[in-house]
Design a protein around this motif. Structure first.
Motif, short mmCIF file in Angstrom:
data_model
loop_
_atom_site.label_atom_id
_atom_site.label_comp_id
_atom_site.label_asym_id
_atom_site.label_seq_id
_atom_site.Cartn_x
_atom_site.Cartn_y
_atom_site.Cartn_z
N GLY A 195 -35.95 -29.93 13.82
CA GLY A 195 -36.50 -31.23 14.16
C GLY A 195 -35.40 -32.24 14.47
N ARG A 247 -44.22 -29.69 20.60
CA ARG A 247 -43.80 -30.81 19.76
C ARG A 247 -43.18 -31.89 20.65
NH1 ARG A 247 -40.57 -28.79 14.50
NH2 ARG A 247 -40.81 -31.01 13.99
N TRP A 304 -40.93 -35.74 20.74
CA TRP A 304 -40.08 -36.68 20.03
C TRP A 304 -39.73 -37.85 20.95
CZ3 TRP A 304 -38.22 -36.24 14.97
CH2 TRP A 304 -38.53 -35.03 14.32
N GLU A 328 -40.87 -38.44 15.54
CA GLU A 328 -41.72 -37.43 16.17
C GLU A 328 -43.08 -38.03 16.47
OE1 GLU A 328 -42.98 -32.72 15.78
OE2 GLU A 328 -42.13 -33.75 14.03
N THR A 346 -51.00 -29.05 19.05
CA THR A 346 -50.14 -30.22 18.87
C THR A 346 -50.45 -30.80 17.50
OG1 THR A 346 -51.63 -31.96 19.65
CG2 THR A 346 -50.47 -30.68 21.33
N ARG A 347 -49.65 -31.74 17.07
CA ARG A 347 -49.88 -32.36 15.76
C ARG A 347 -51.08 -33.28 15.75
NH1 ARG A 347 -44.33 -32.70 12.25
NH2 ARG A 347 -43.79 -30.51 12.62
#
Length: 291
Positions: free
Chosen positions: A31, A61, A63, A68, A98-99
């Motif tokens: 990360g 992911r 950023w 993030e 995805t988150r």
């Protein structure tokens, strides 16, 4: 060595767009290393990882230099375009984790050398601001209520909350000034991740123009913001600025930055009820760099 491809996503007539670094083989990156790439380039950046199982084809992911993100529309589209043009997609329909939740991408592989890419977003939720919240937004952008259409200021969300501000004209929109600390303080107070003033360019043709002042990305403005354009589409629907059909809504963004960009949004319906939308656009490859 990490291969970083720099894309411009949501281009308009072959130029403009939002710069976006993409790493299509990010499995070995931490990360902190992903954040370092975003900080080096100063833009939202996308990273493609193999799926850990289940129904997904990939994990993406995202950023920005400071943190993030759960979801980024233009990085998702840029990553899918990169995978397609390098021959790595077996299907034009791609499932992504995805988150912020699952996303499906649709890639026109009949034109794999330069495909149009669309991605799903859930149905939007639109809430009018209170008078106190409205006053905070007006103060942050140094506006008076007379600068706006007779429509509410609204927080709208598909993946992230954006604040919709209905300007009277495109000229007024593009003459706005903002400051990063003021925007961050305002967004924090009203539960938003960005101020998204917009203006009607041509209502009959469903053409609109907008700007995005993000809460805390590490830069003052975005040239194109797909997630905000998706939120705007549901605001336009609620405010009856577009008809309740799946015709494409065109949102231009980035003009004051010298990077005019174009985002397409199509709202989907079932039994006259909105059920989600597709956001899409064109991508242009700018450079490739090893790191």
């Amino acid at each position: 060595m990490t291969d970083i491809k720099l894309m411009n996503v949501f281009t308009h007539k072959g130029s403009g767009g939002n710069p976006c670094p993409i790493v299509v083989d990010a499995a070995a990156l931490t990360g902190a290393e992903m954040q370092g790439i975003a900080a080096e380039y100063g833009h939202e950046s996308g990273f493609v990882l193999p799926a850990a199982g289940g129904d997904a084809d990939y994990v993406f992911r995202f950023w920005v230099p400071r943190h993030e993100m759960e979801m980024c529309g233009h990085a998702t589209i840029g990553a899918l375009w990169t995978l397609a043009t390098s021959g790595q997609l077996r299907s034009g329909q791609v499932r992504i984790d995805t988150r912020s939740g699952p996303v499906t991408g649709f890639v026109d592989l009949d034109h794999a050398e330069d495909p149009y890419v669309e991605i799903t977003q859930p149905v939007g939720k639109v809430v009018d601001l209170t008078q106190d919240q409205e006053n905070l937004v007006l103060a942050a952008l140094r506006l008076s209520r007379s600068d706006l259409l007779d429509l509410p200021l609204q927080n709208a969300v598909t993946s992230r909350v954006k604040t919709l501000i209905p300007m009277k004209s495109v000229d007024q929109l593009n003459n706005l000034q903002s400051s990063m600390p003021t925007t961050e303080t305002c967004c924090e107070s009203i539960g938003s991740t960005g101020l998204y003033p917009y203006a009607v360019e041509n209502q009959d043709e469903r053409h609109f123009e907008a700007r995005q002042f993000p809460k805390s990305s590490g830069y003052p403005e975005d040239a194109a913001t797909g997630i905000a354009a998706a939120a705007l589409a549901f605001g336009l629907l609620k405010n009856r600025l577009v008809k309740a059909d799946s015709g494409r809504i065109r949102v231009l963004q980035g003009r004051p930055m010298g990077s005019l960009s174009e985002i397409g949004v199509r709202i989907g319906f079932a039994d006259d009820m909105p059920v989600g939308c597709l956001i899409g656009g064109r991508t242009r490859s700018v450079a490739s760099k090893g790191r």
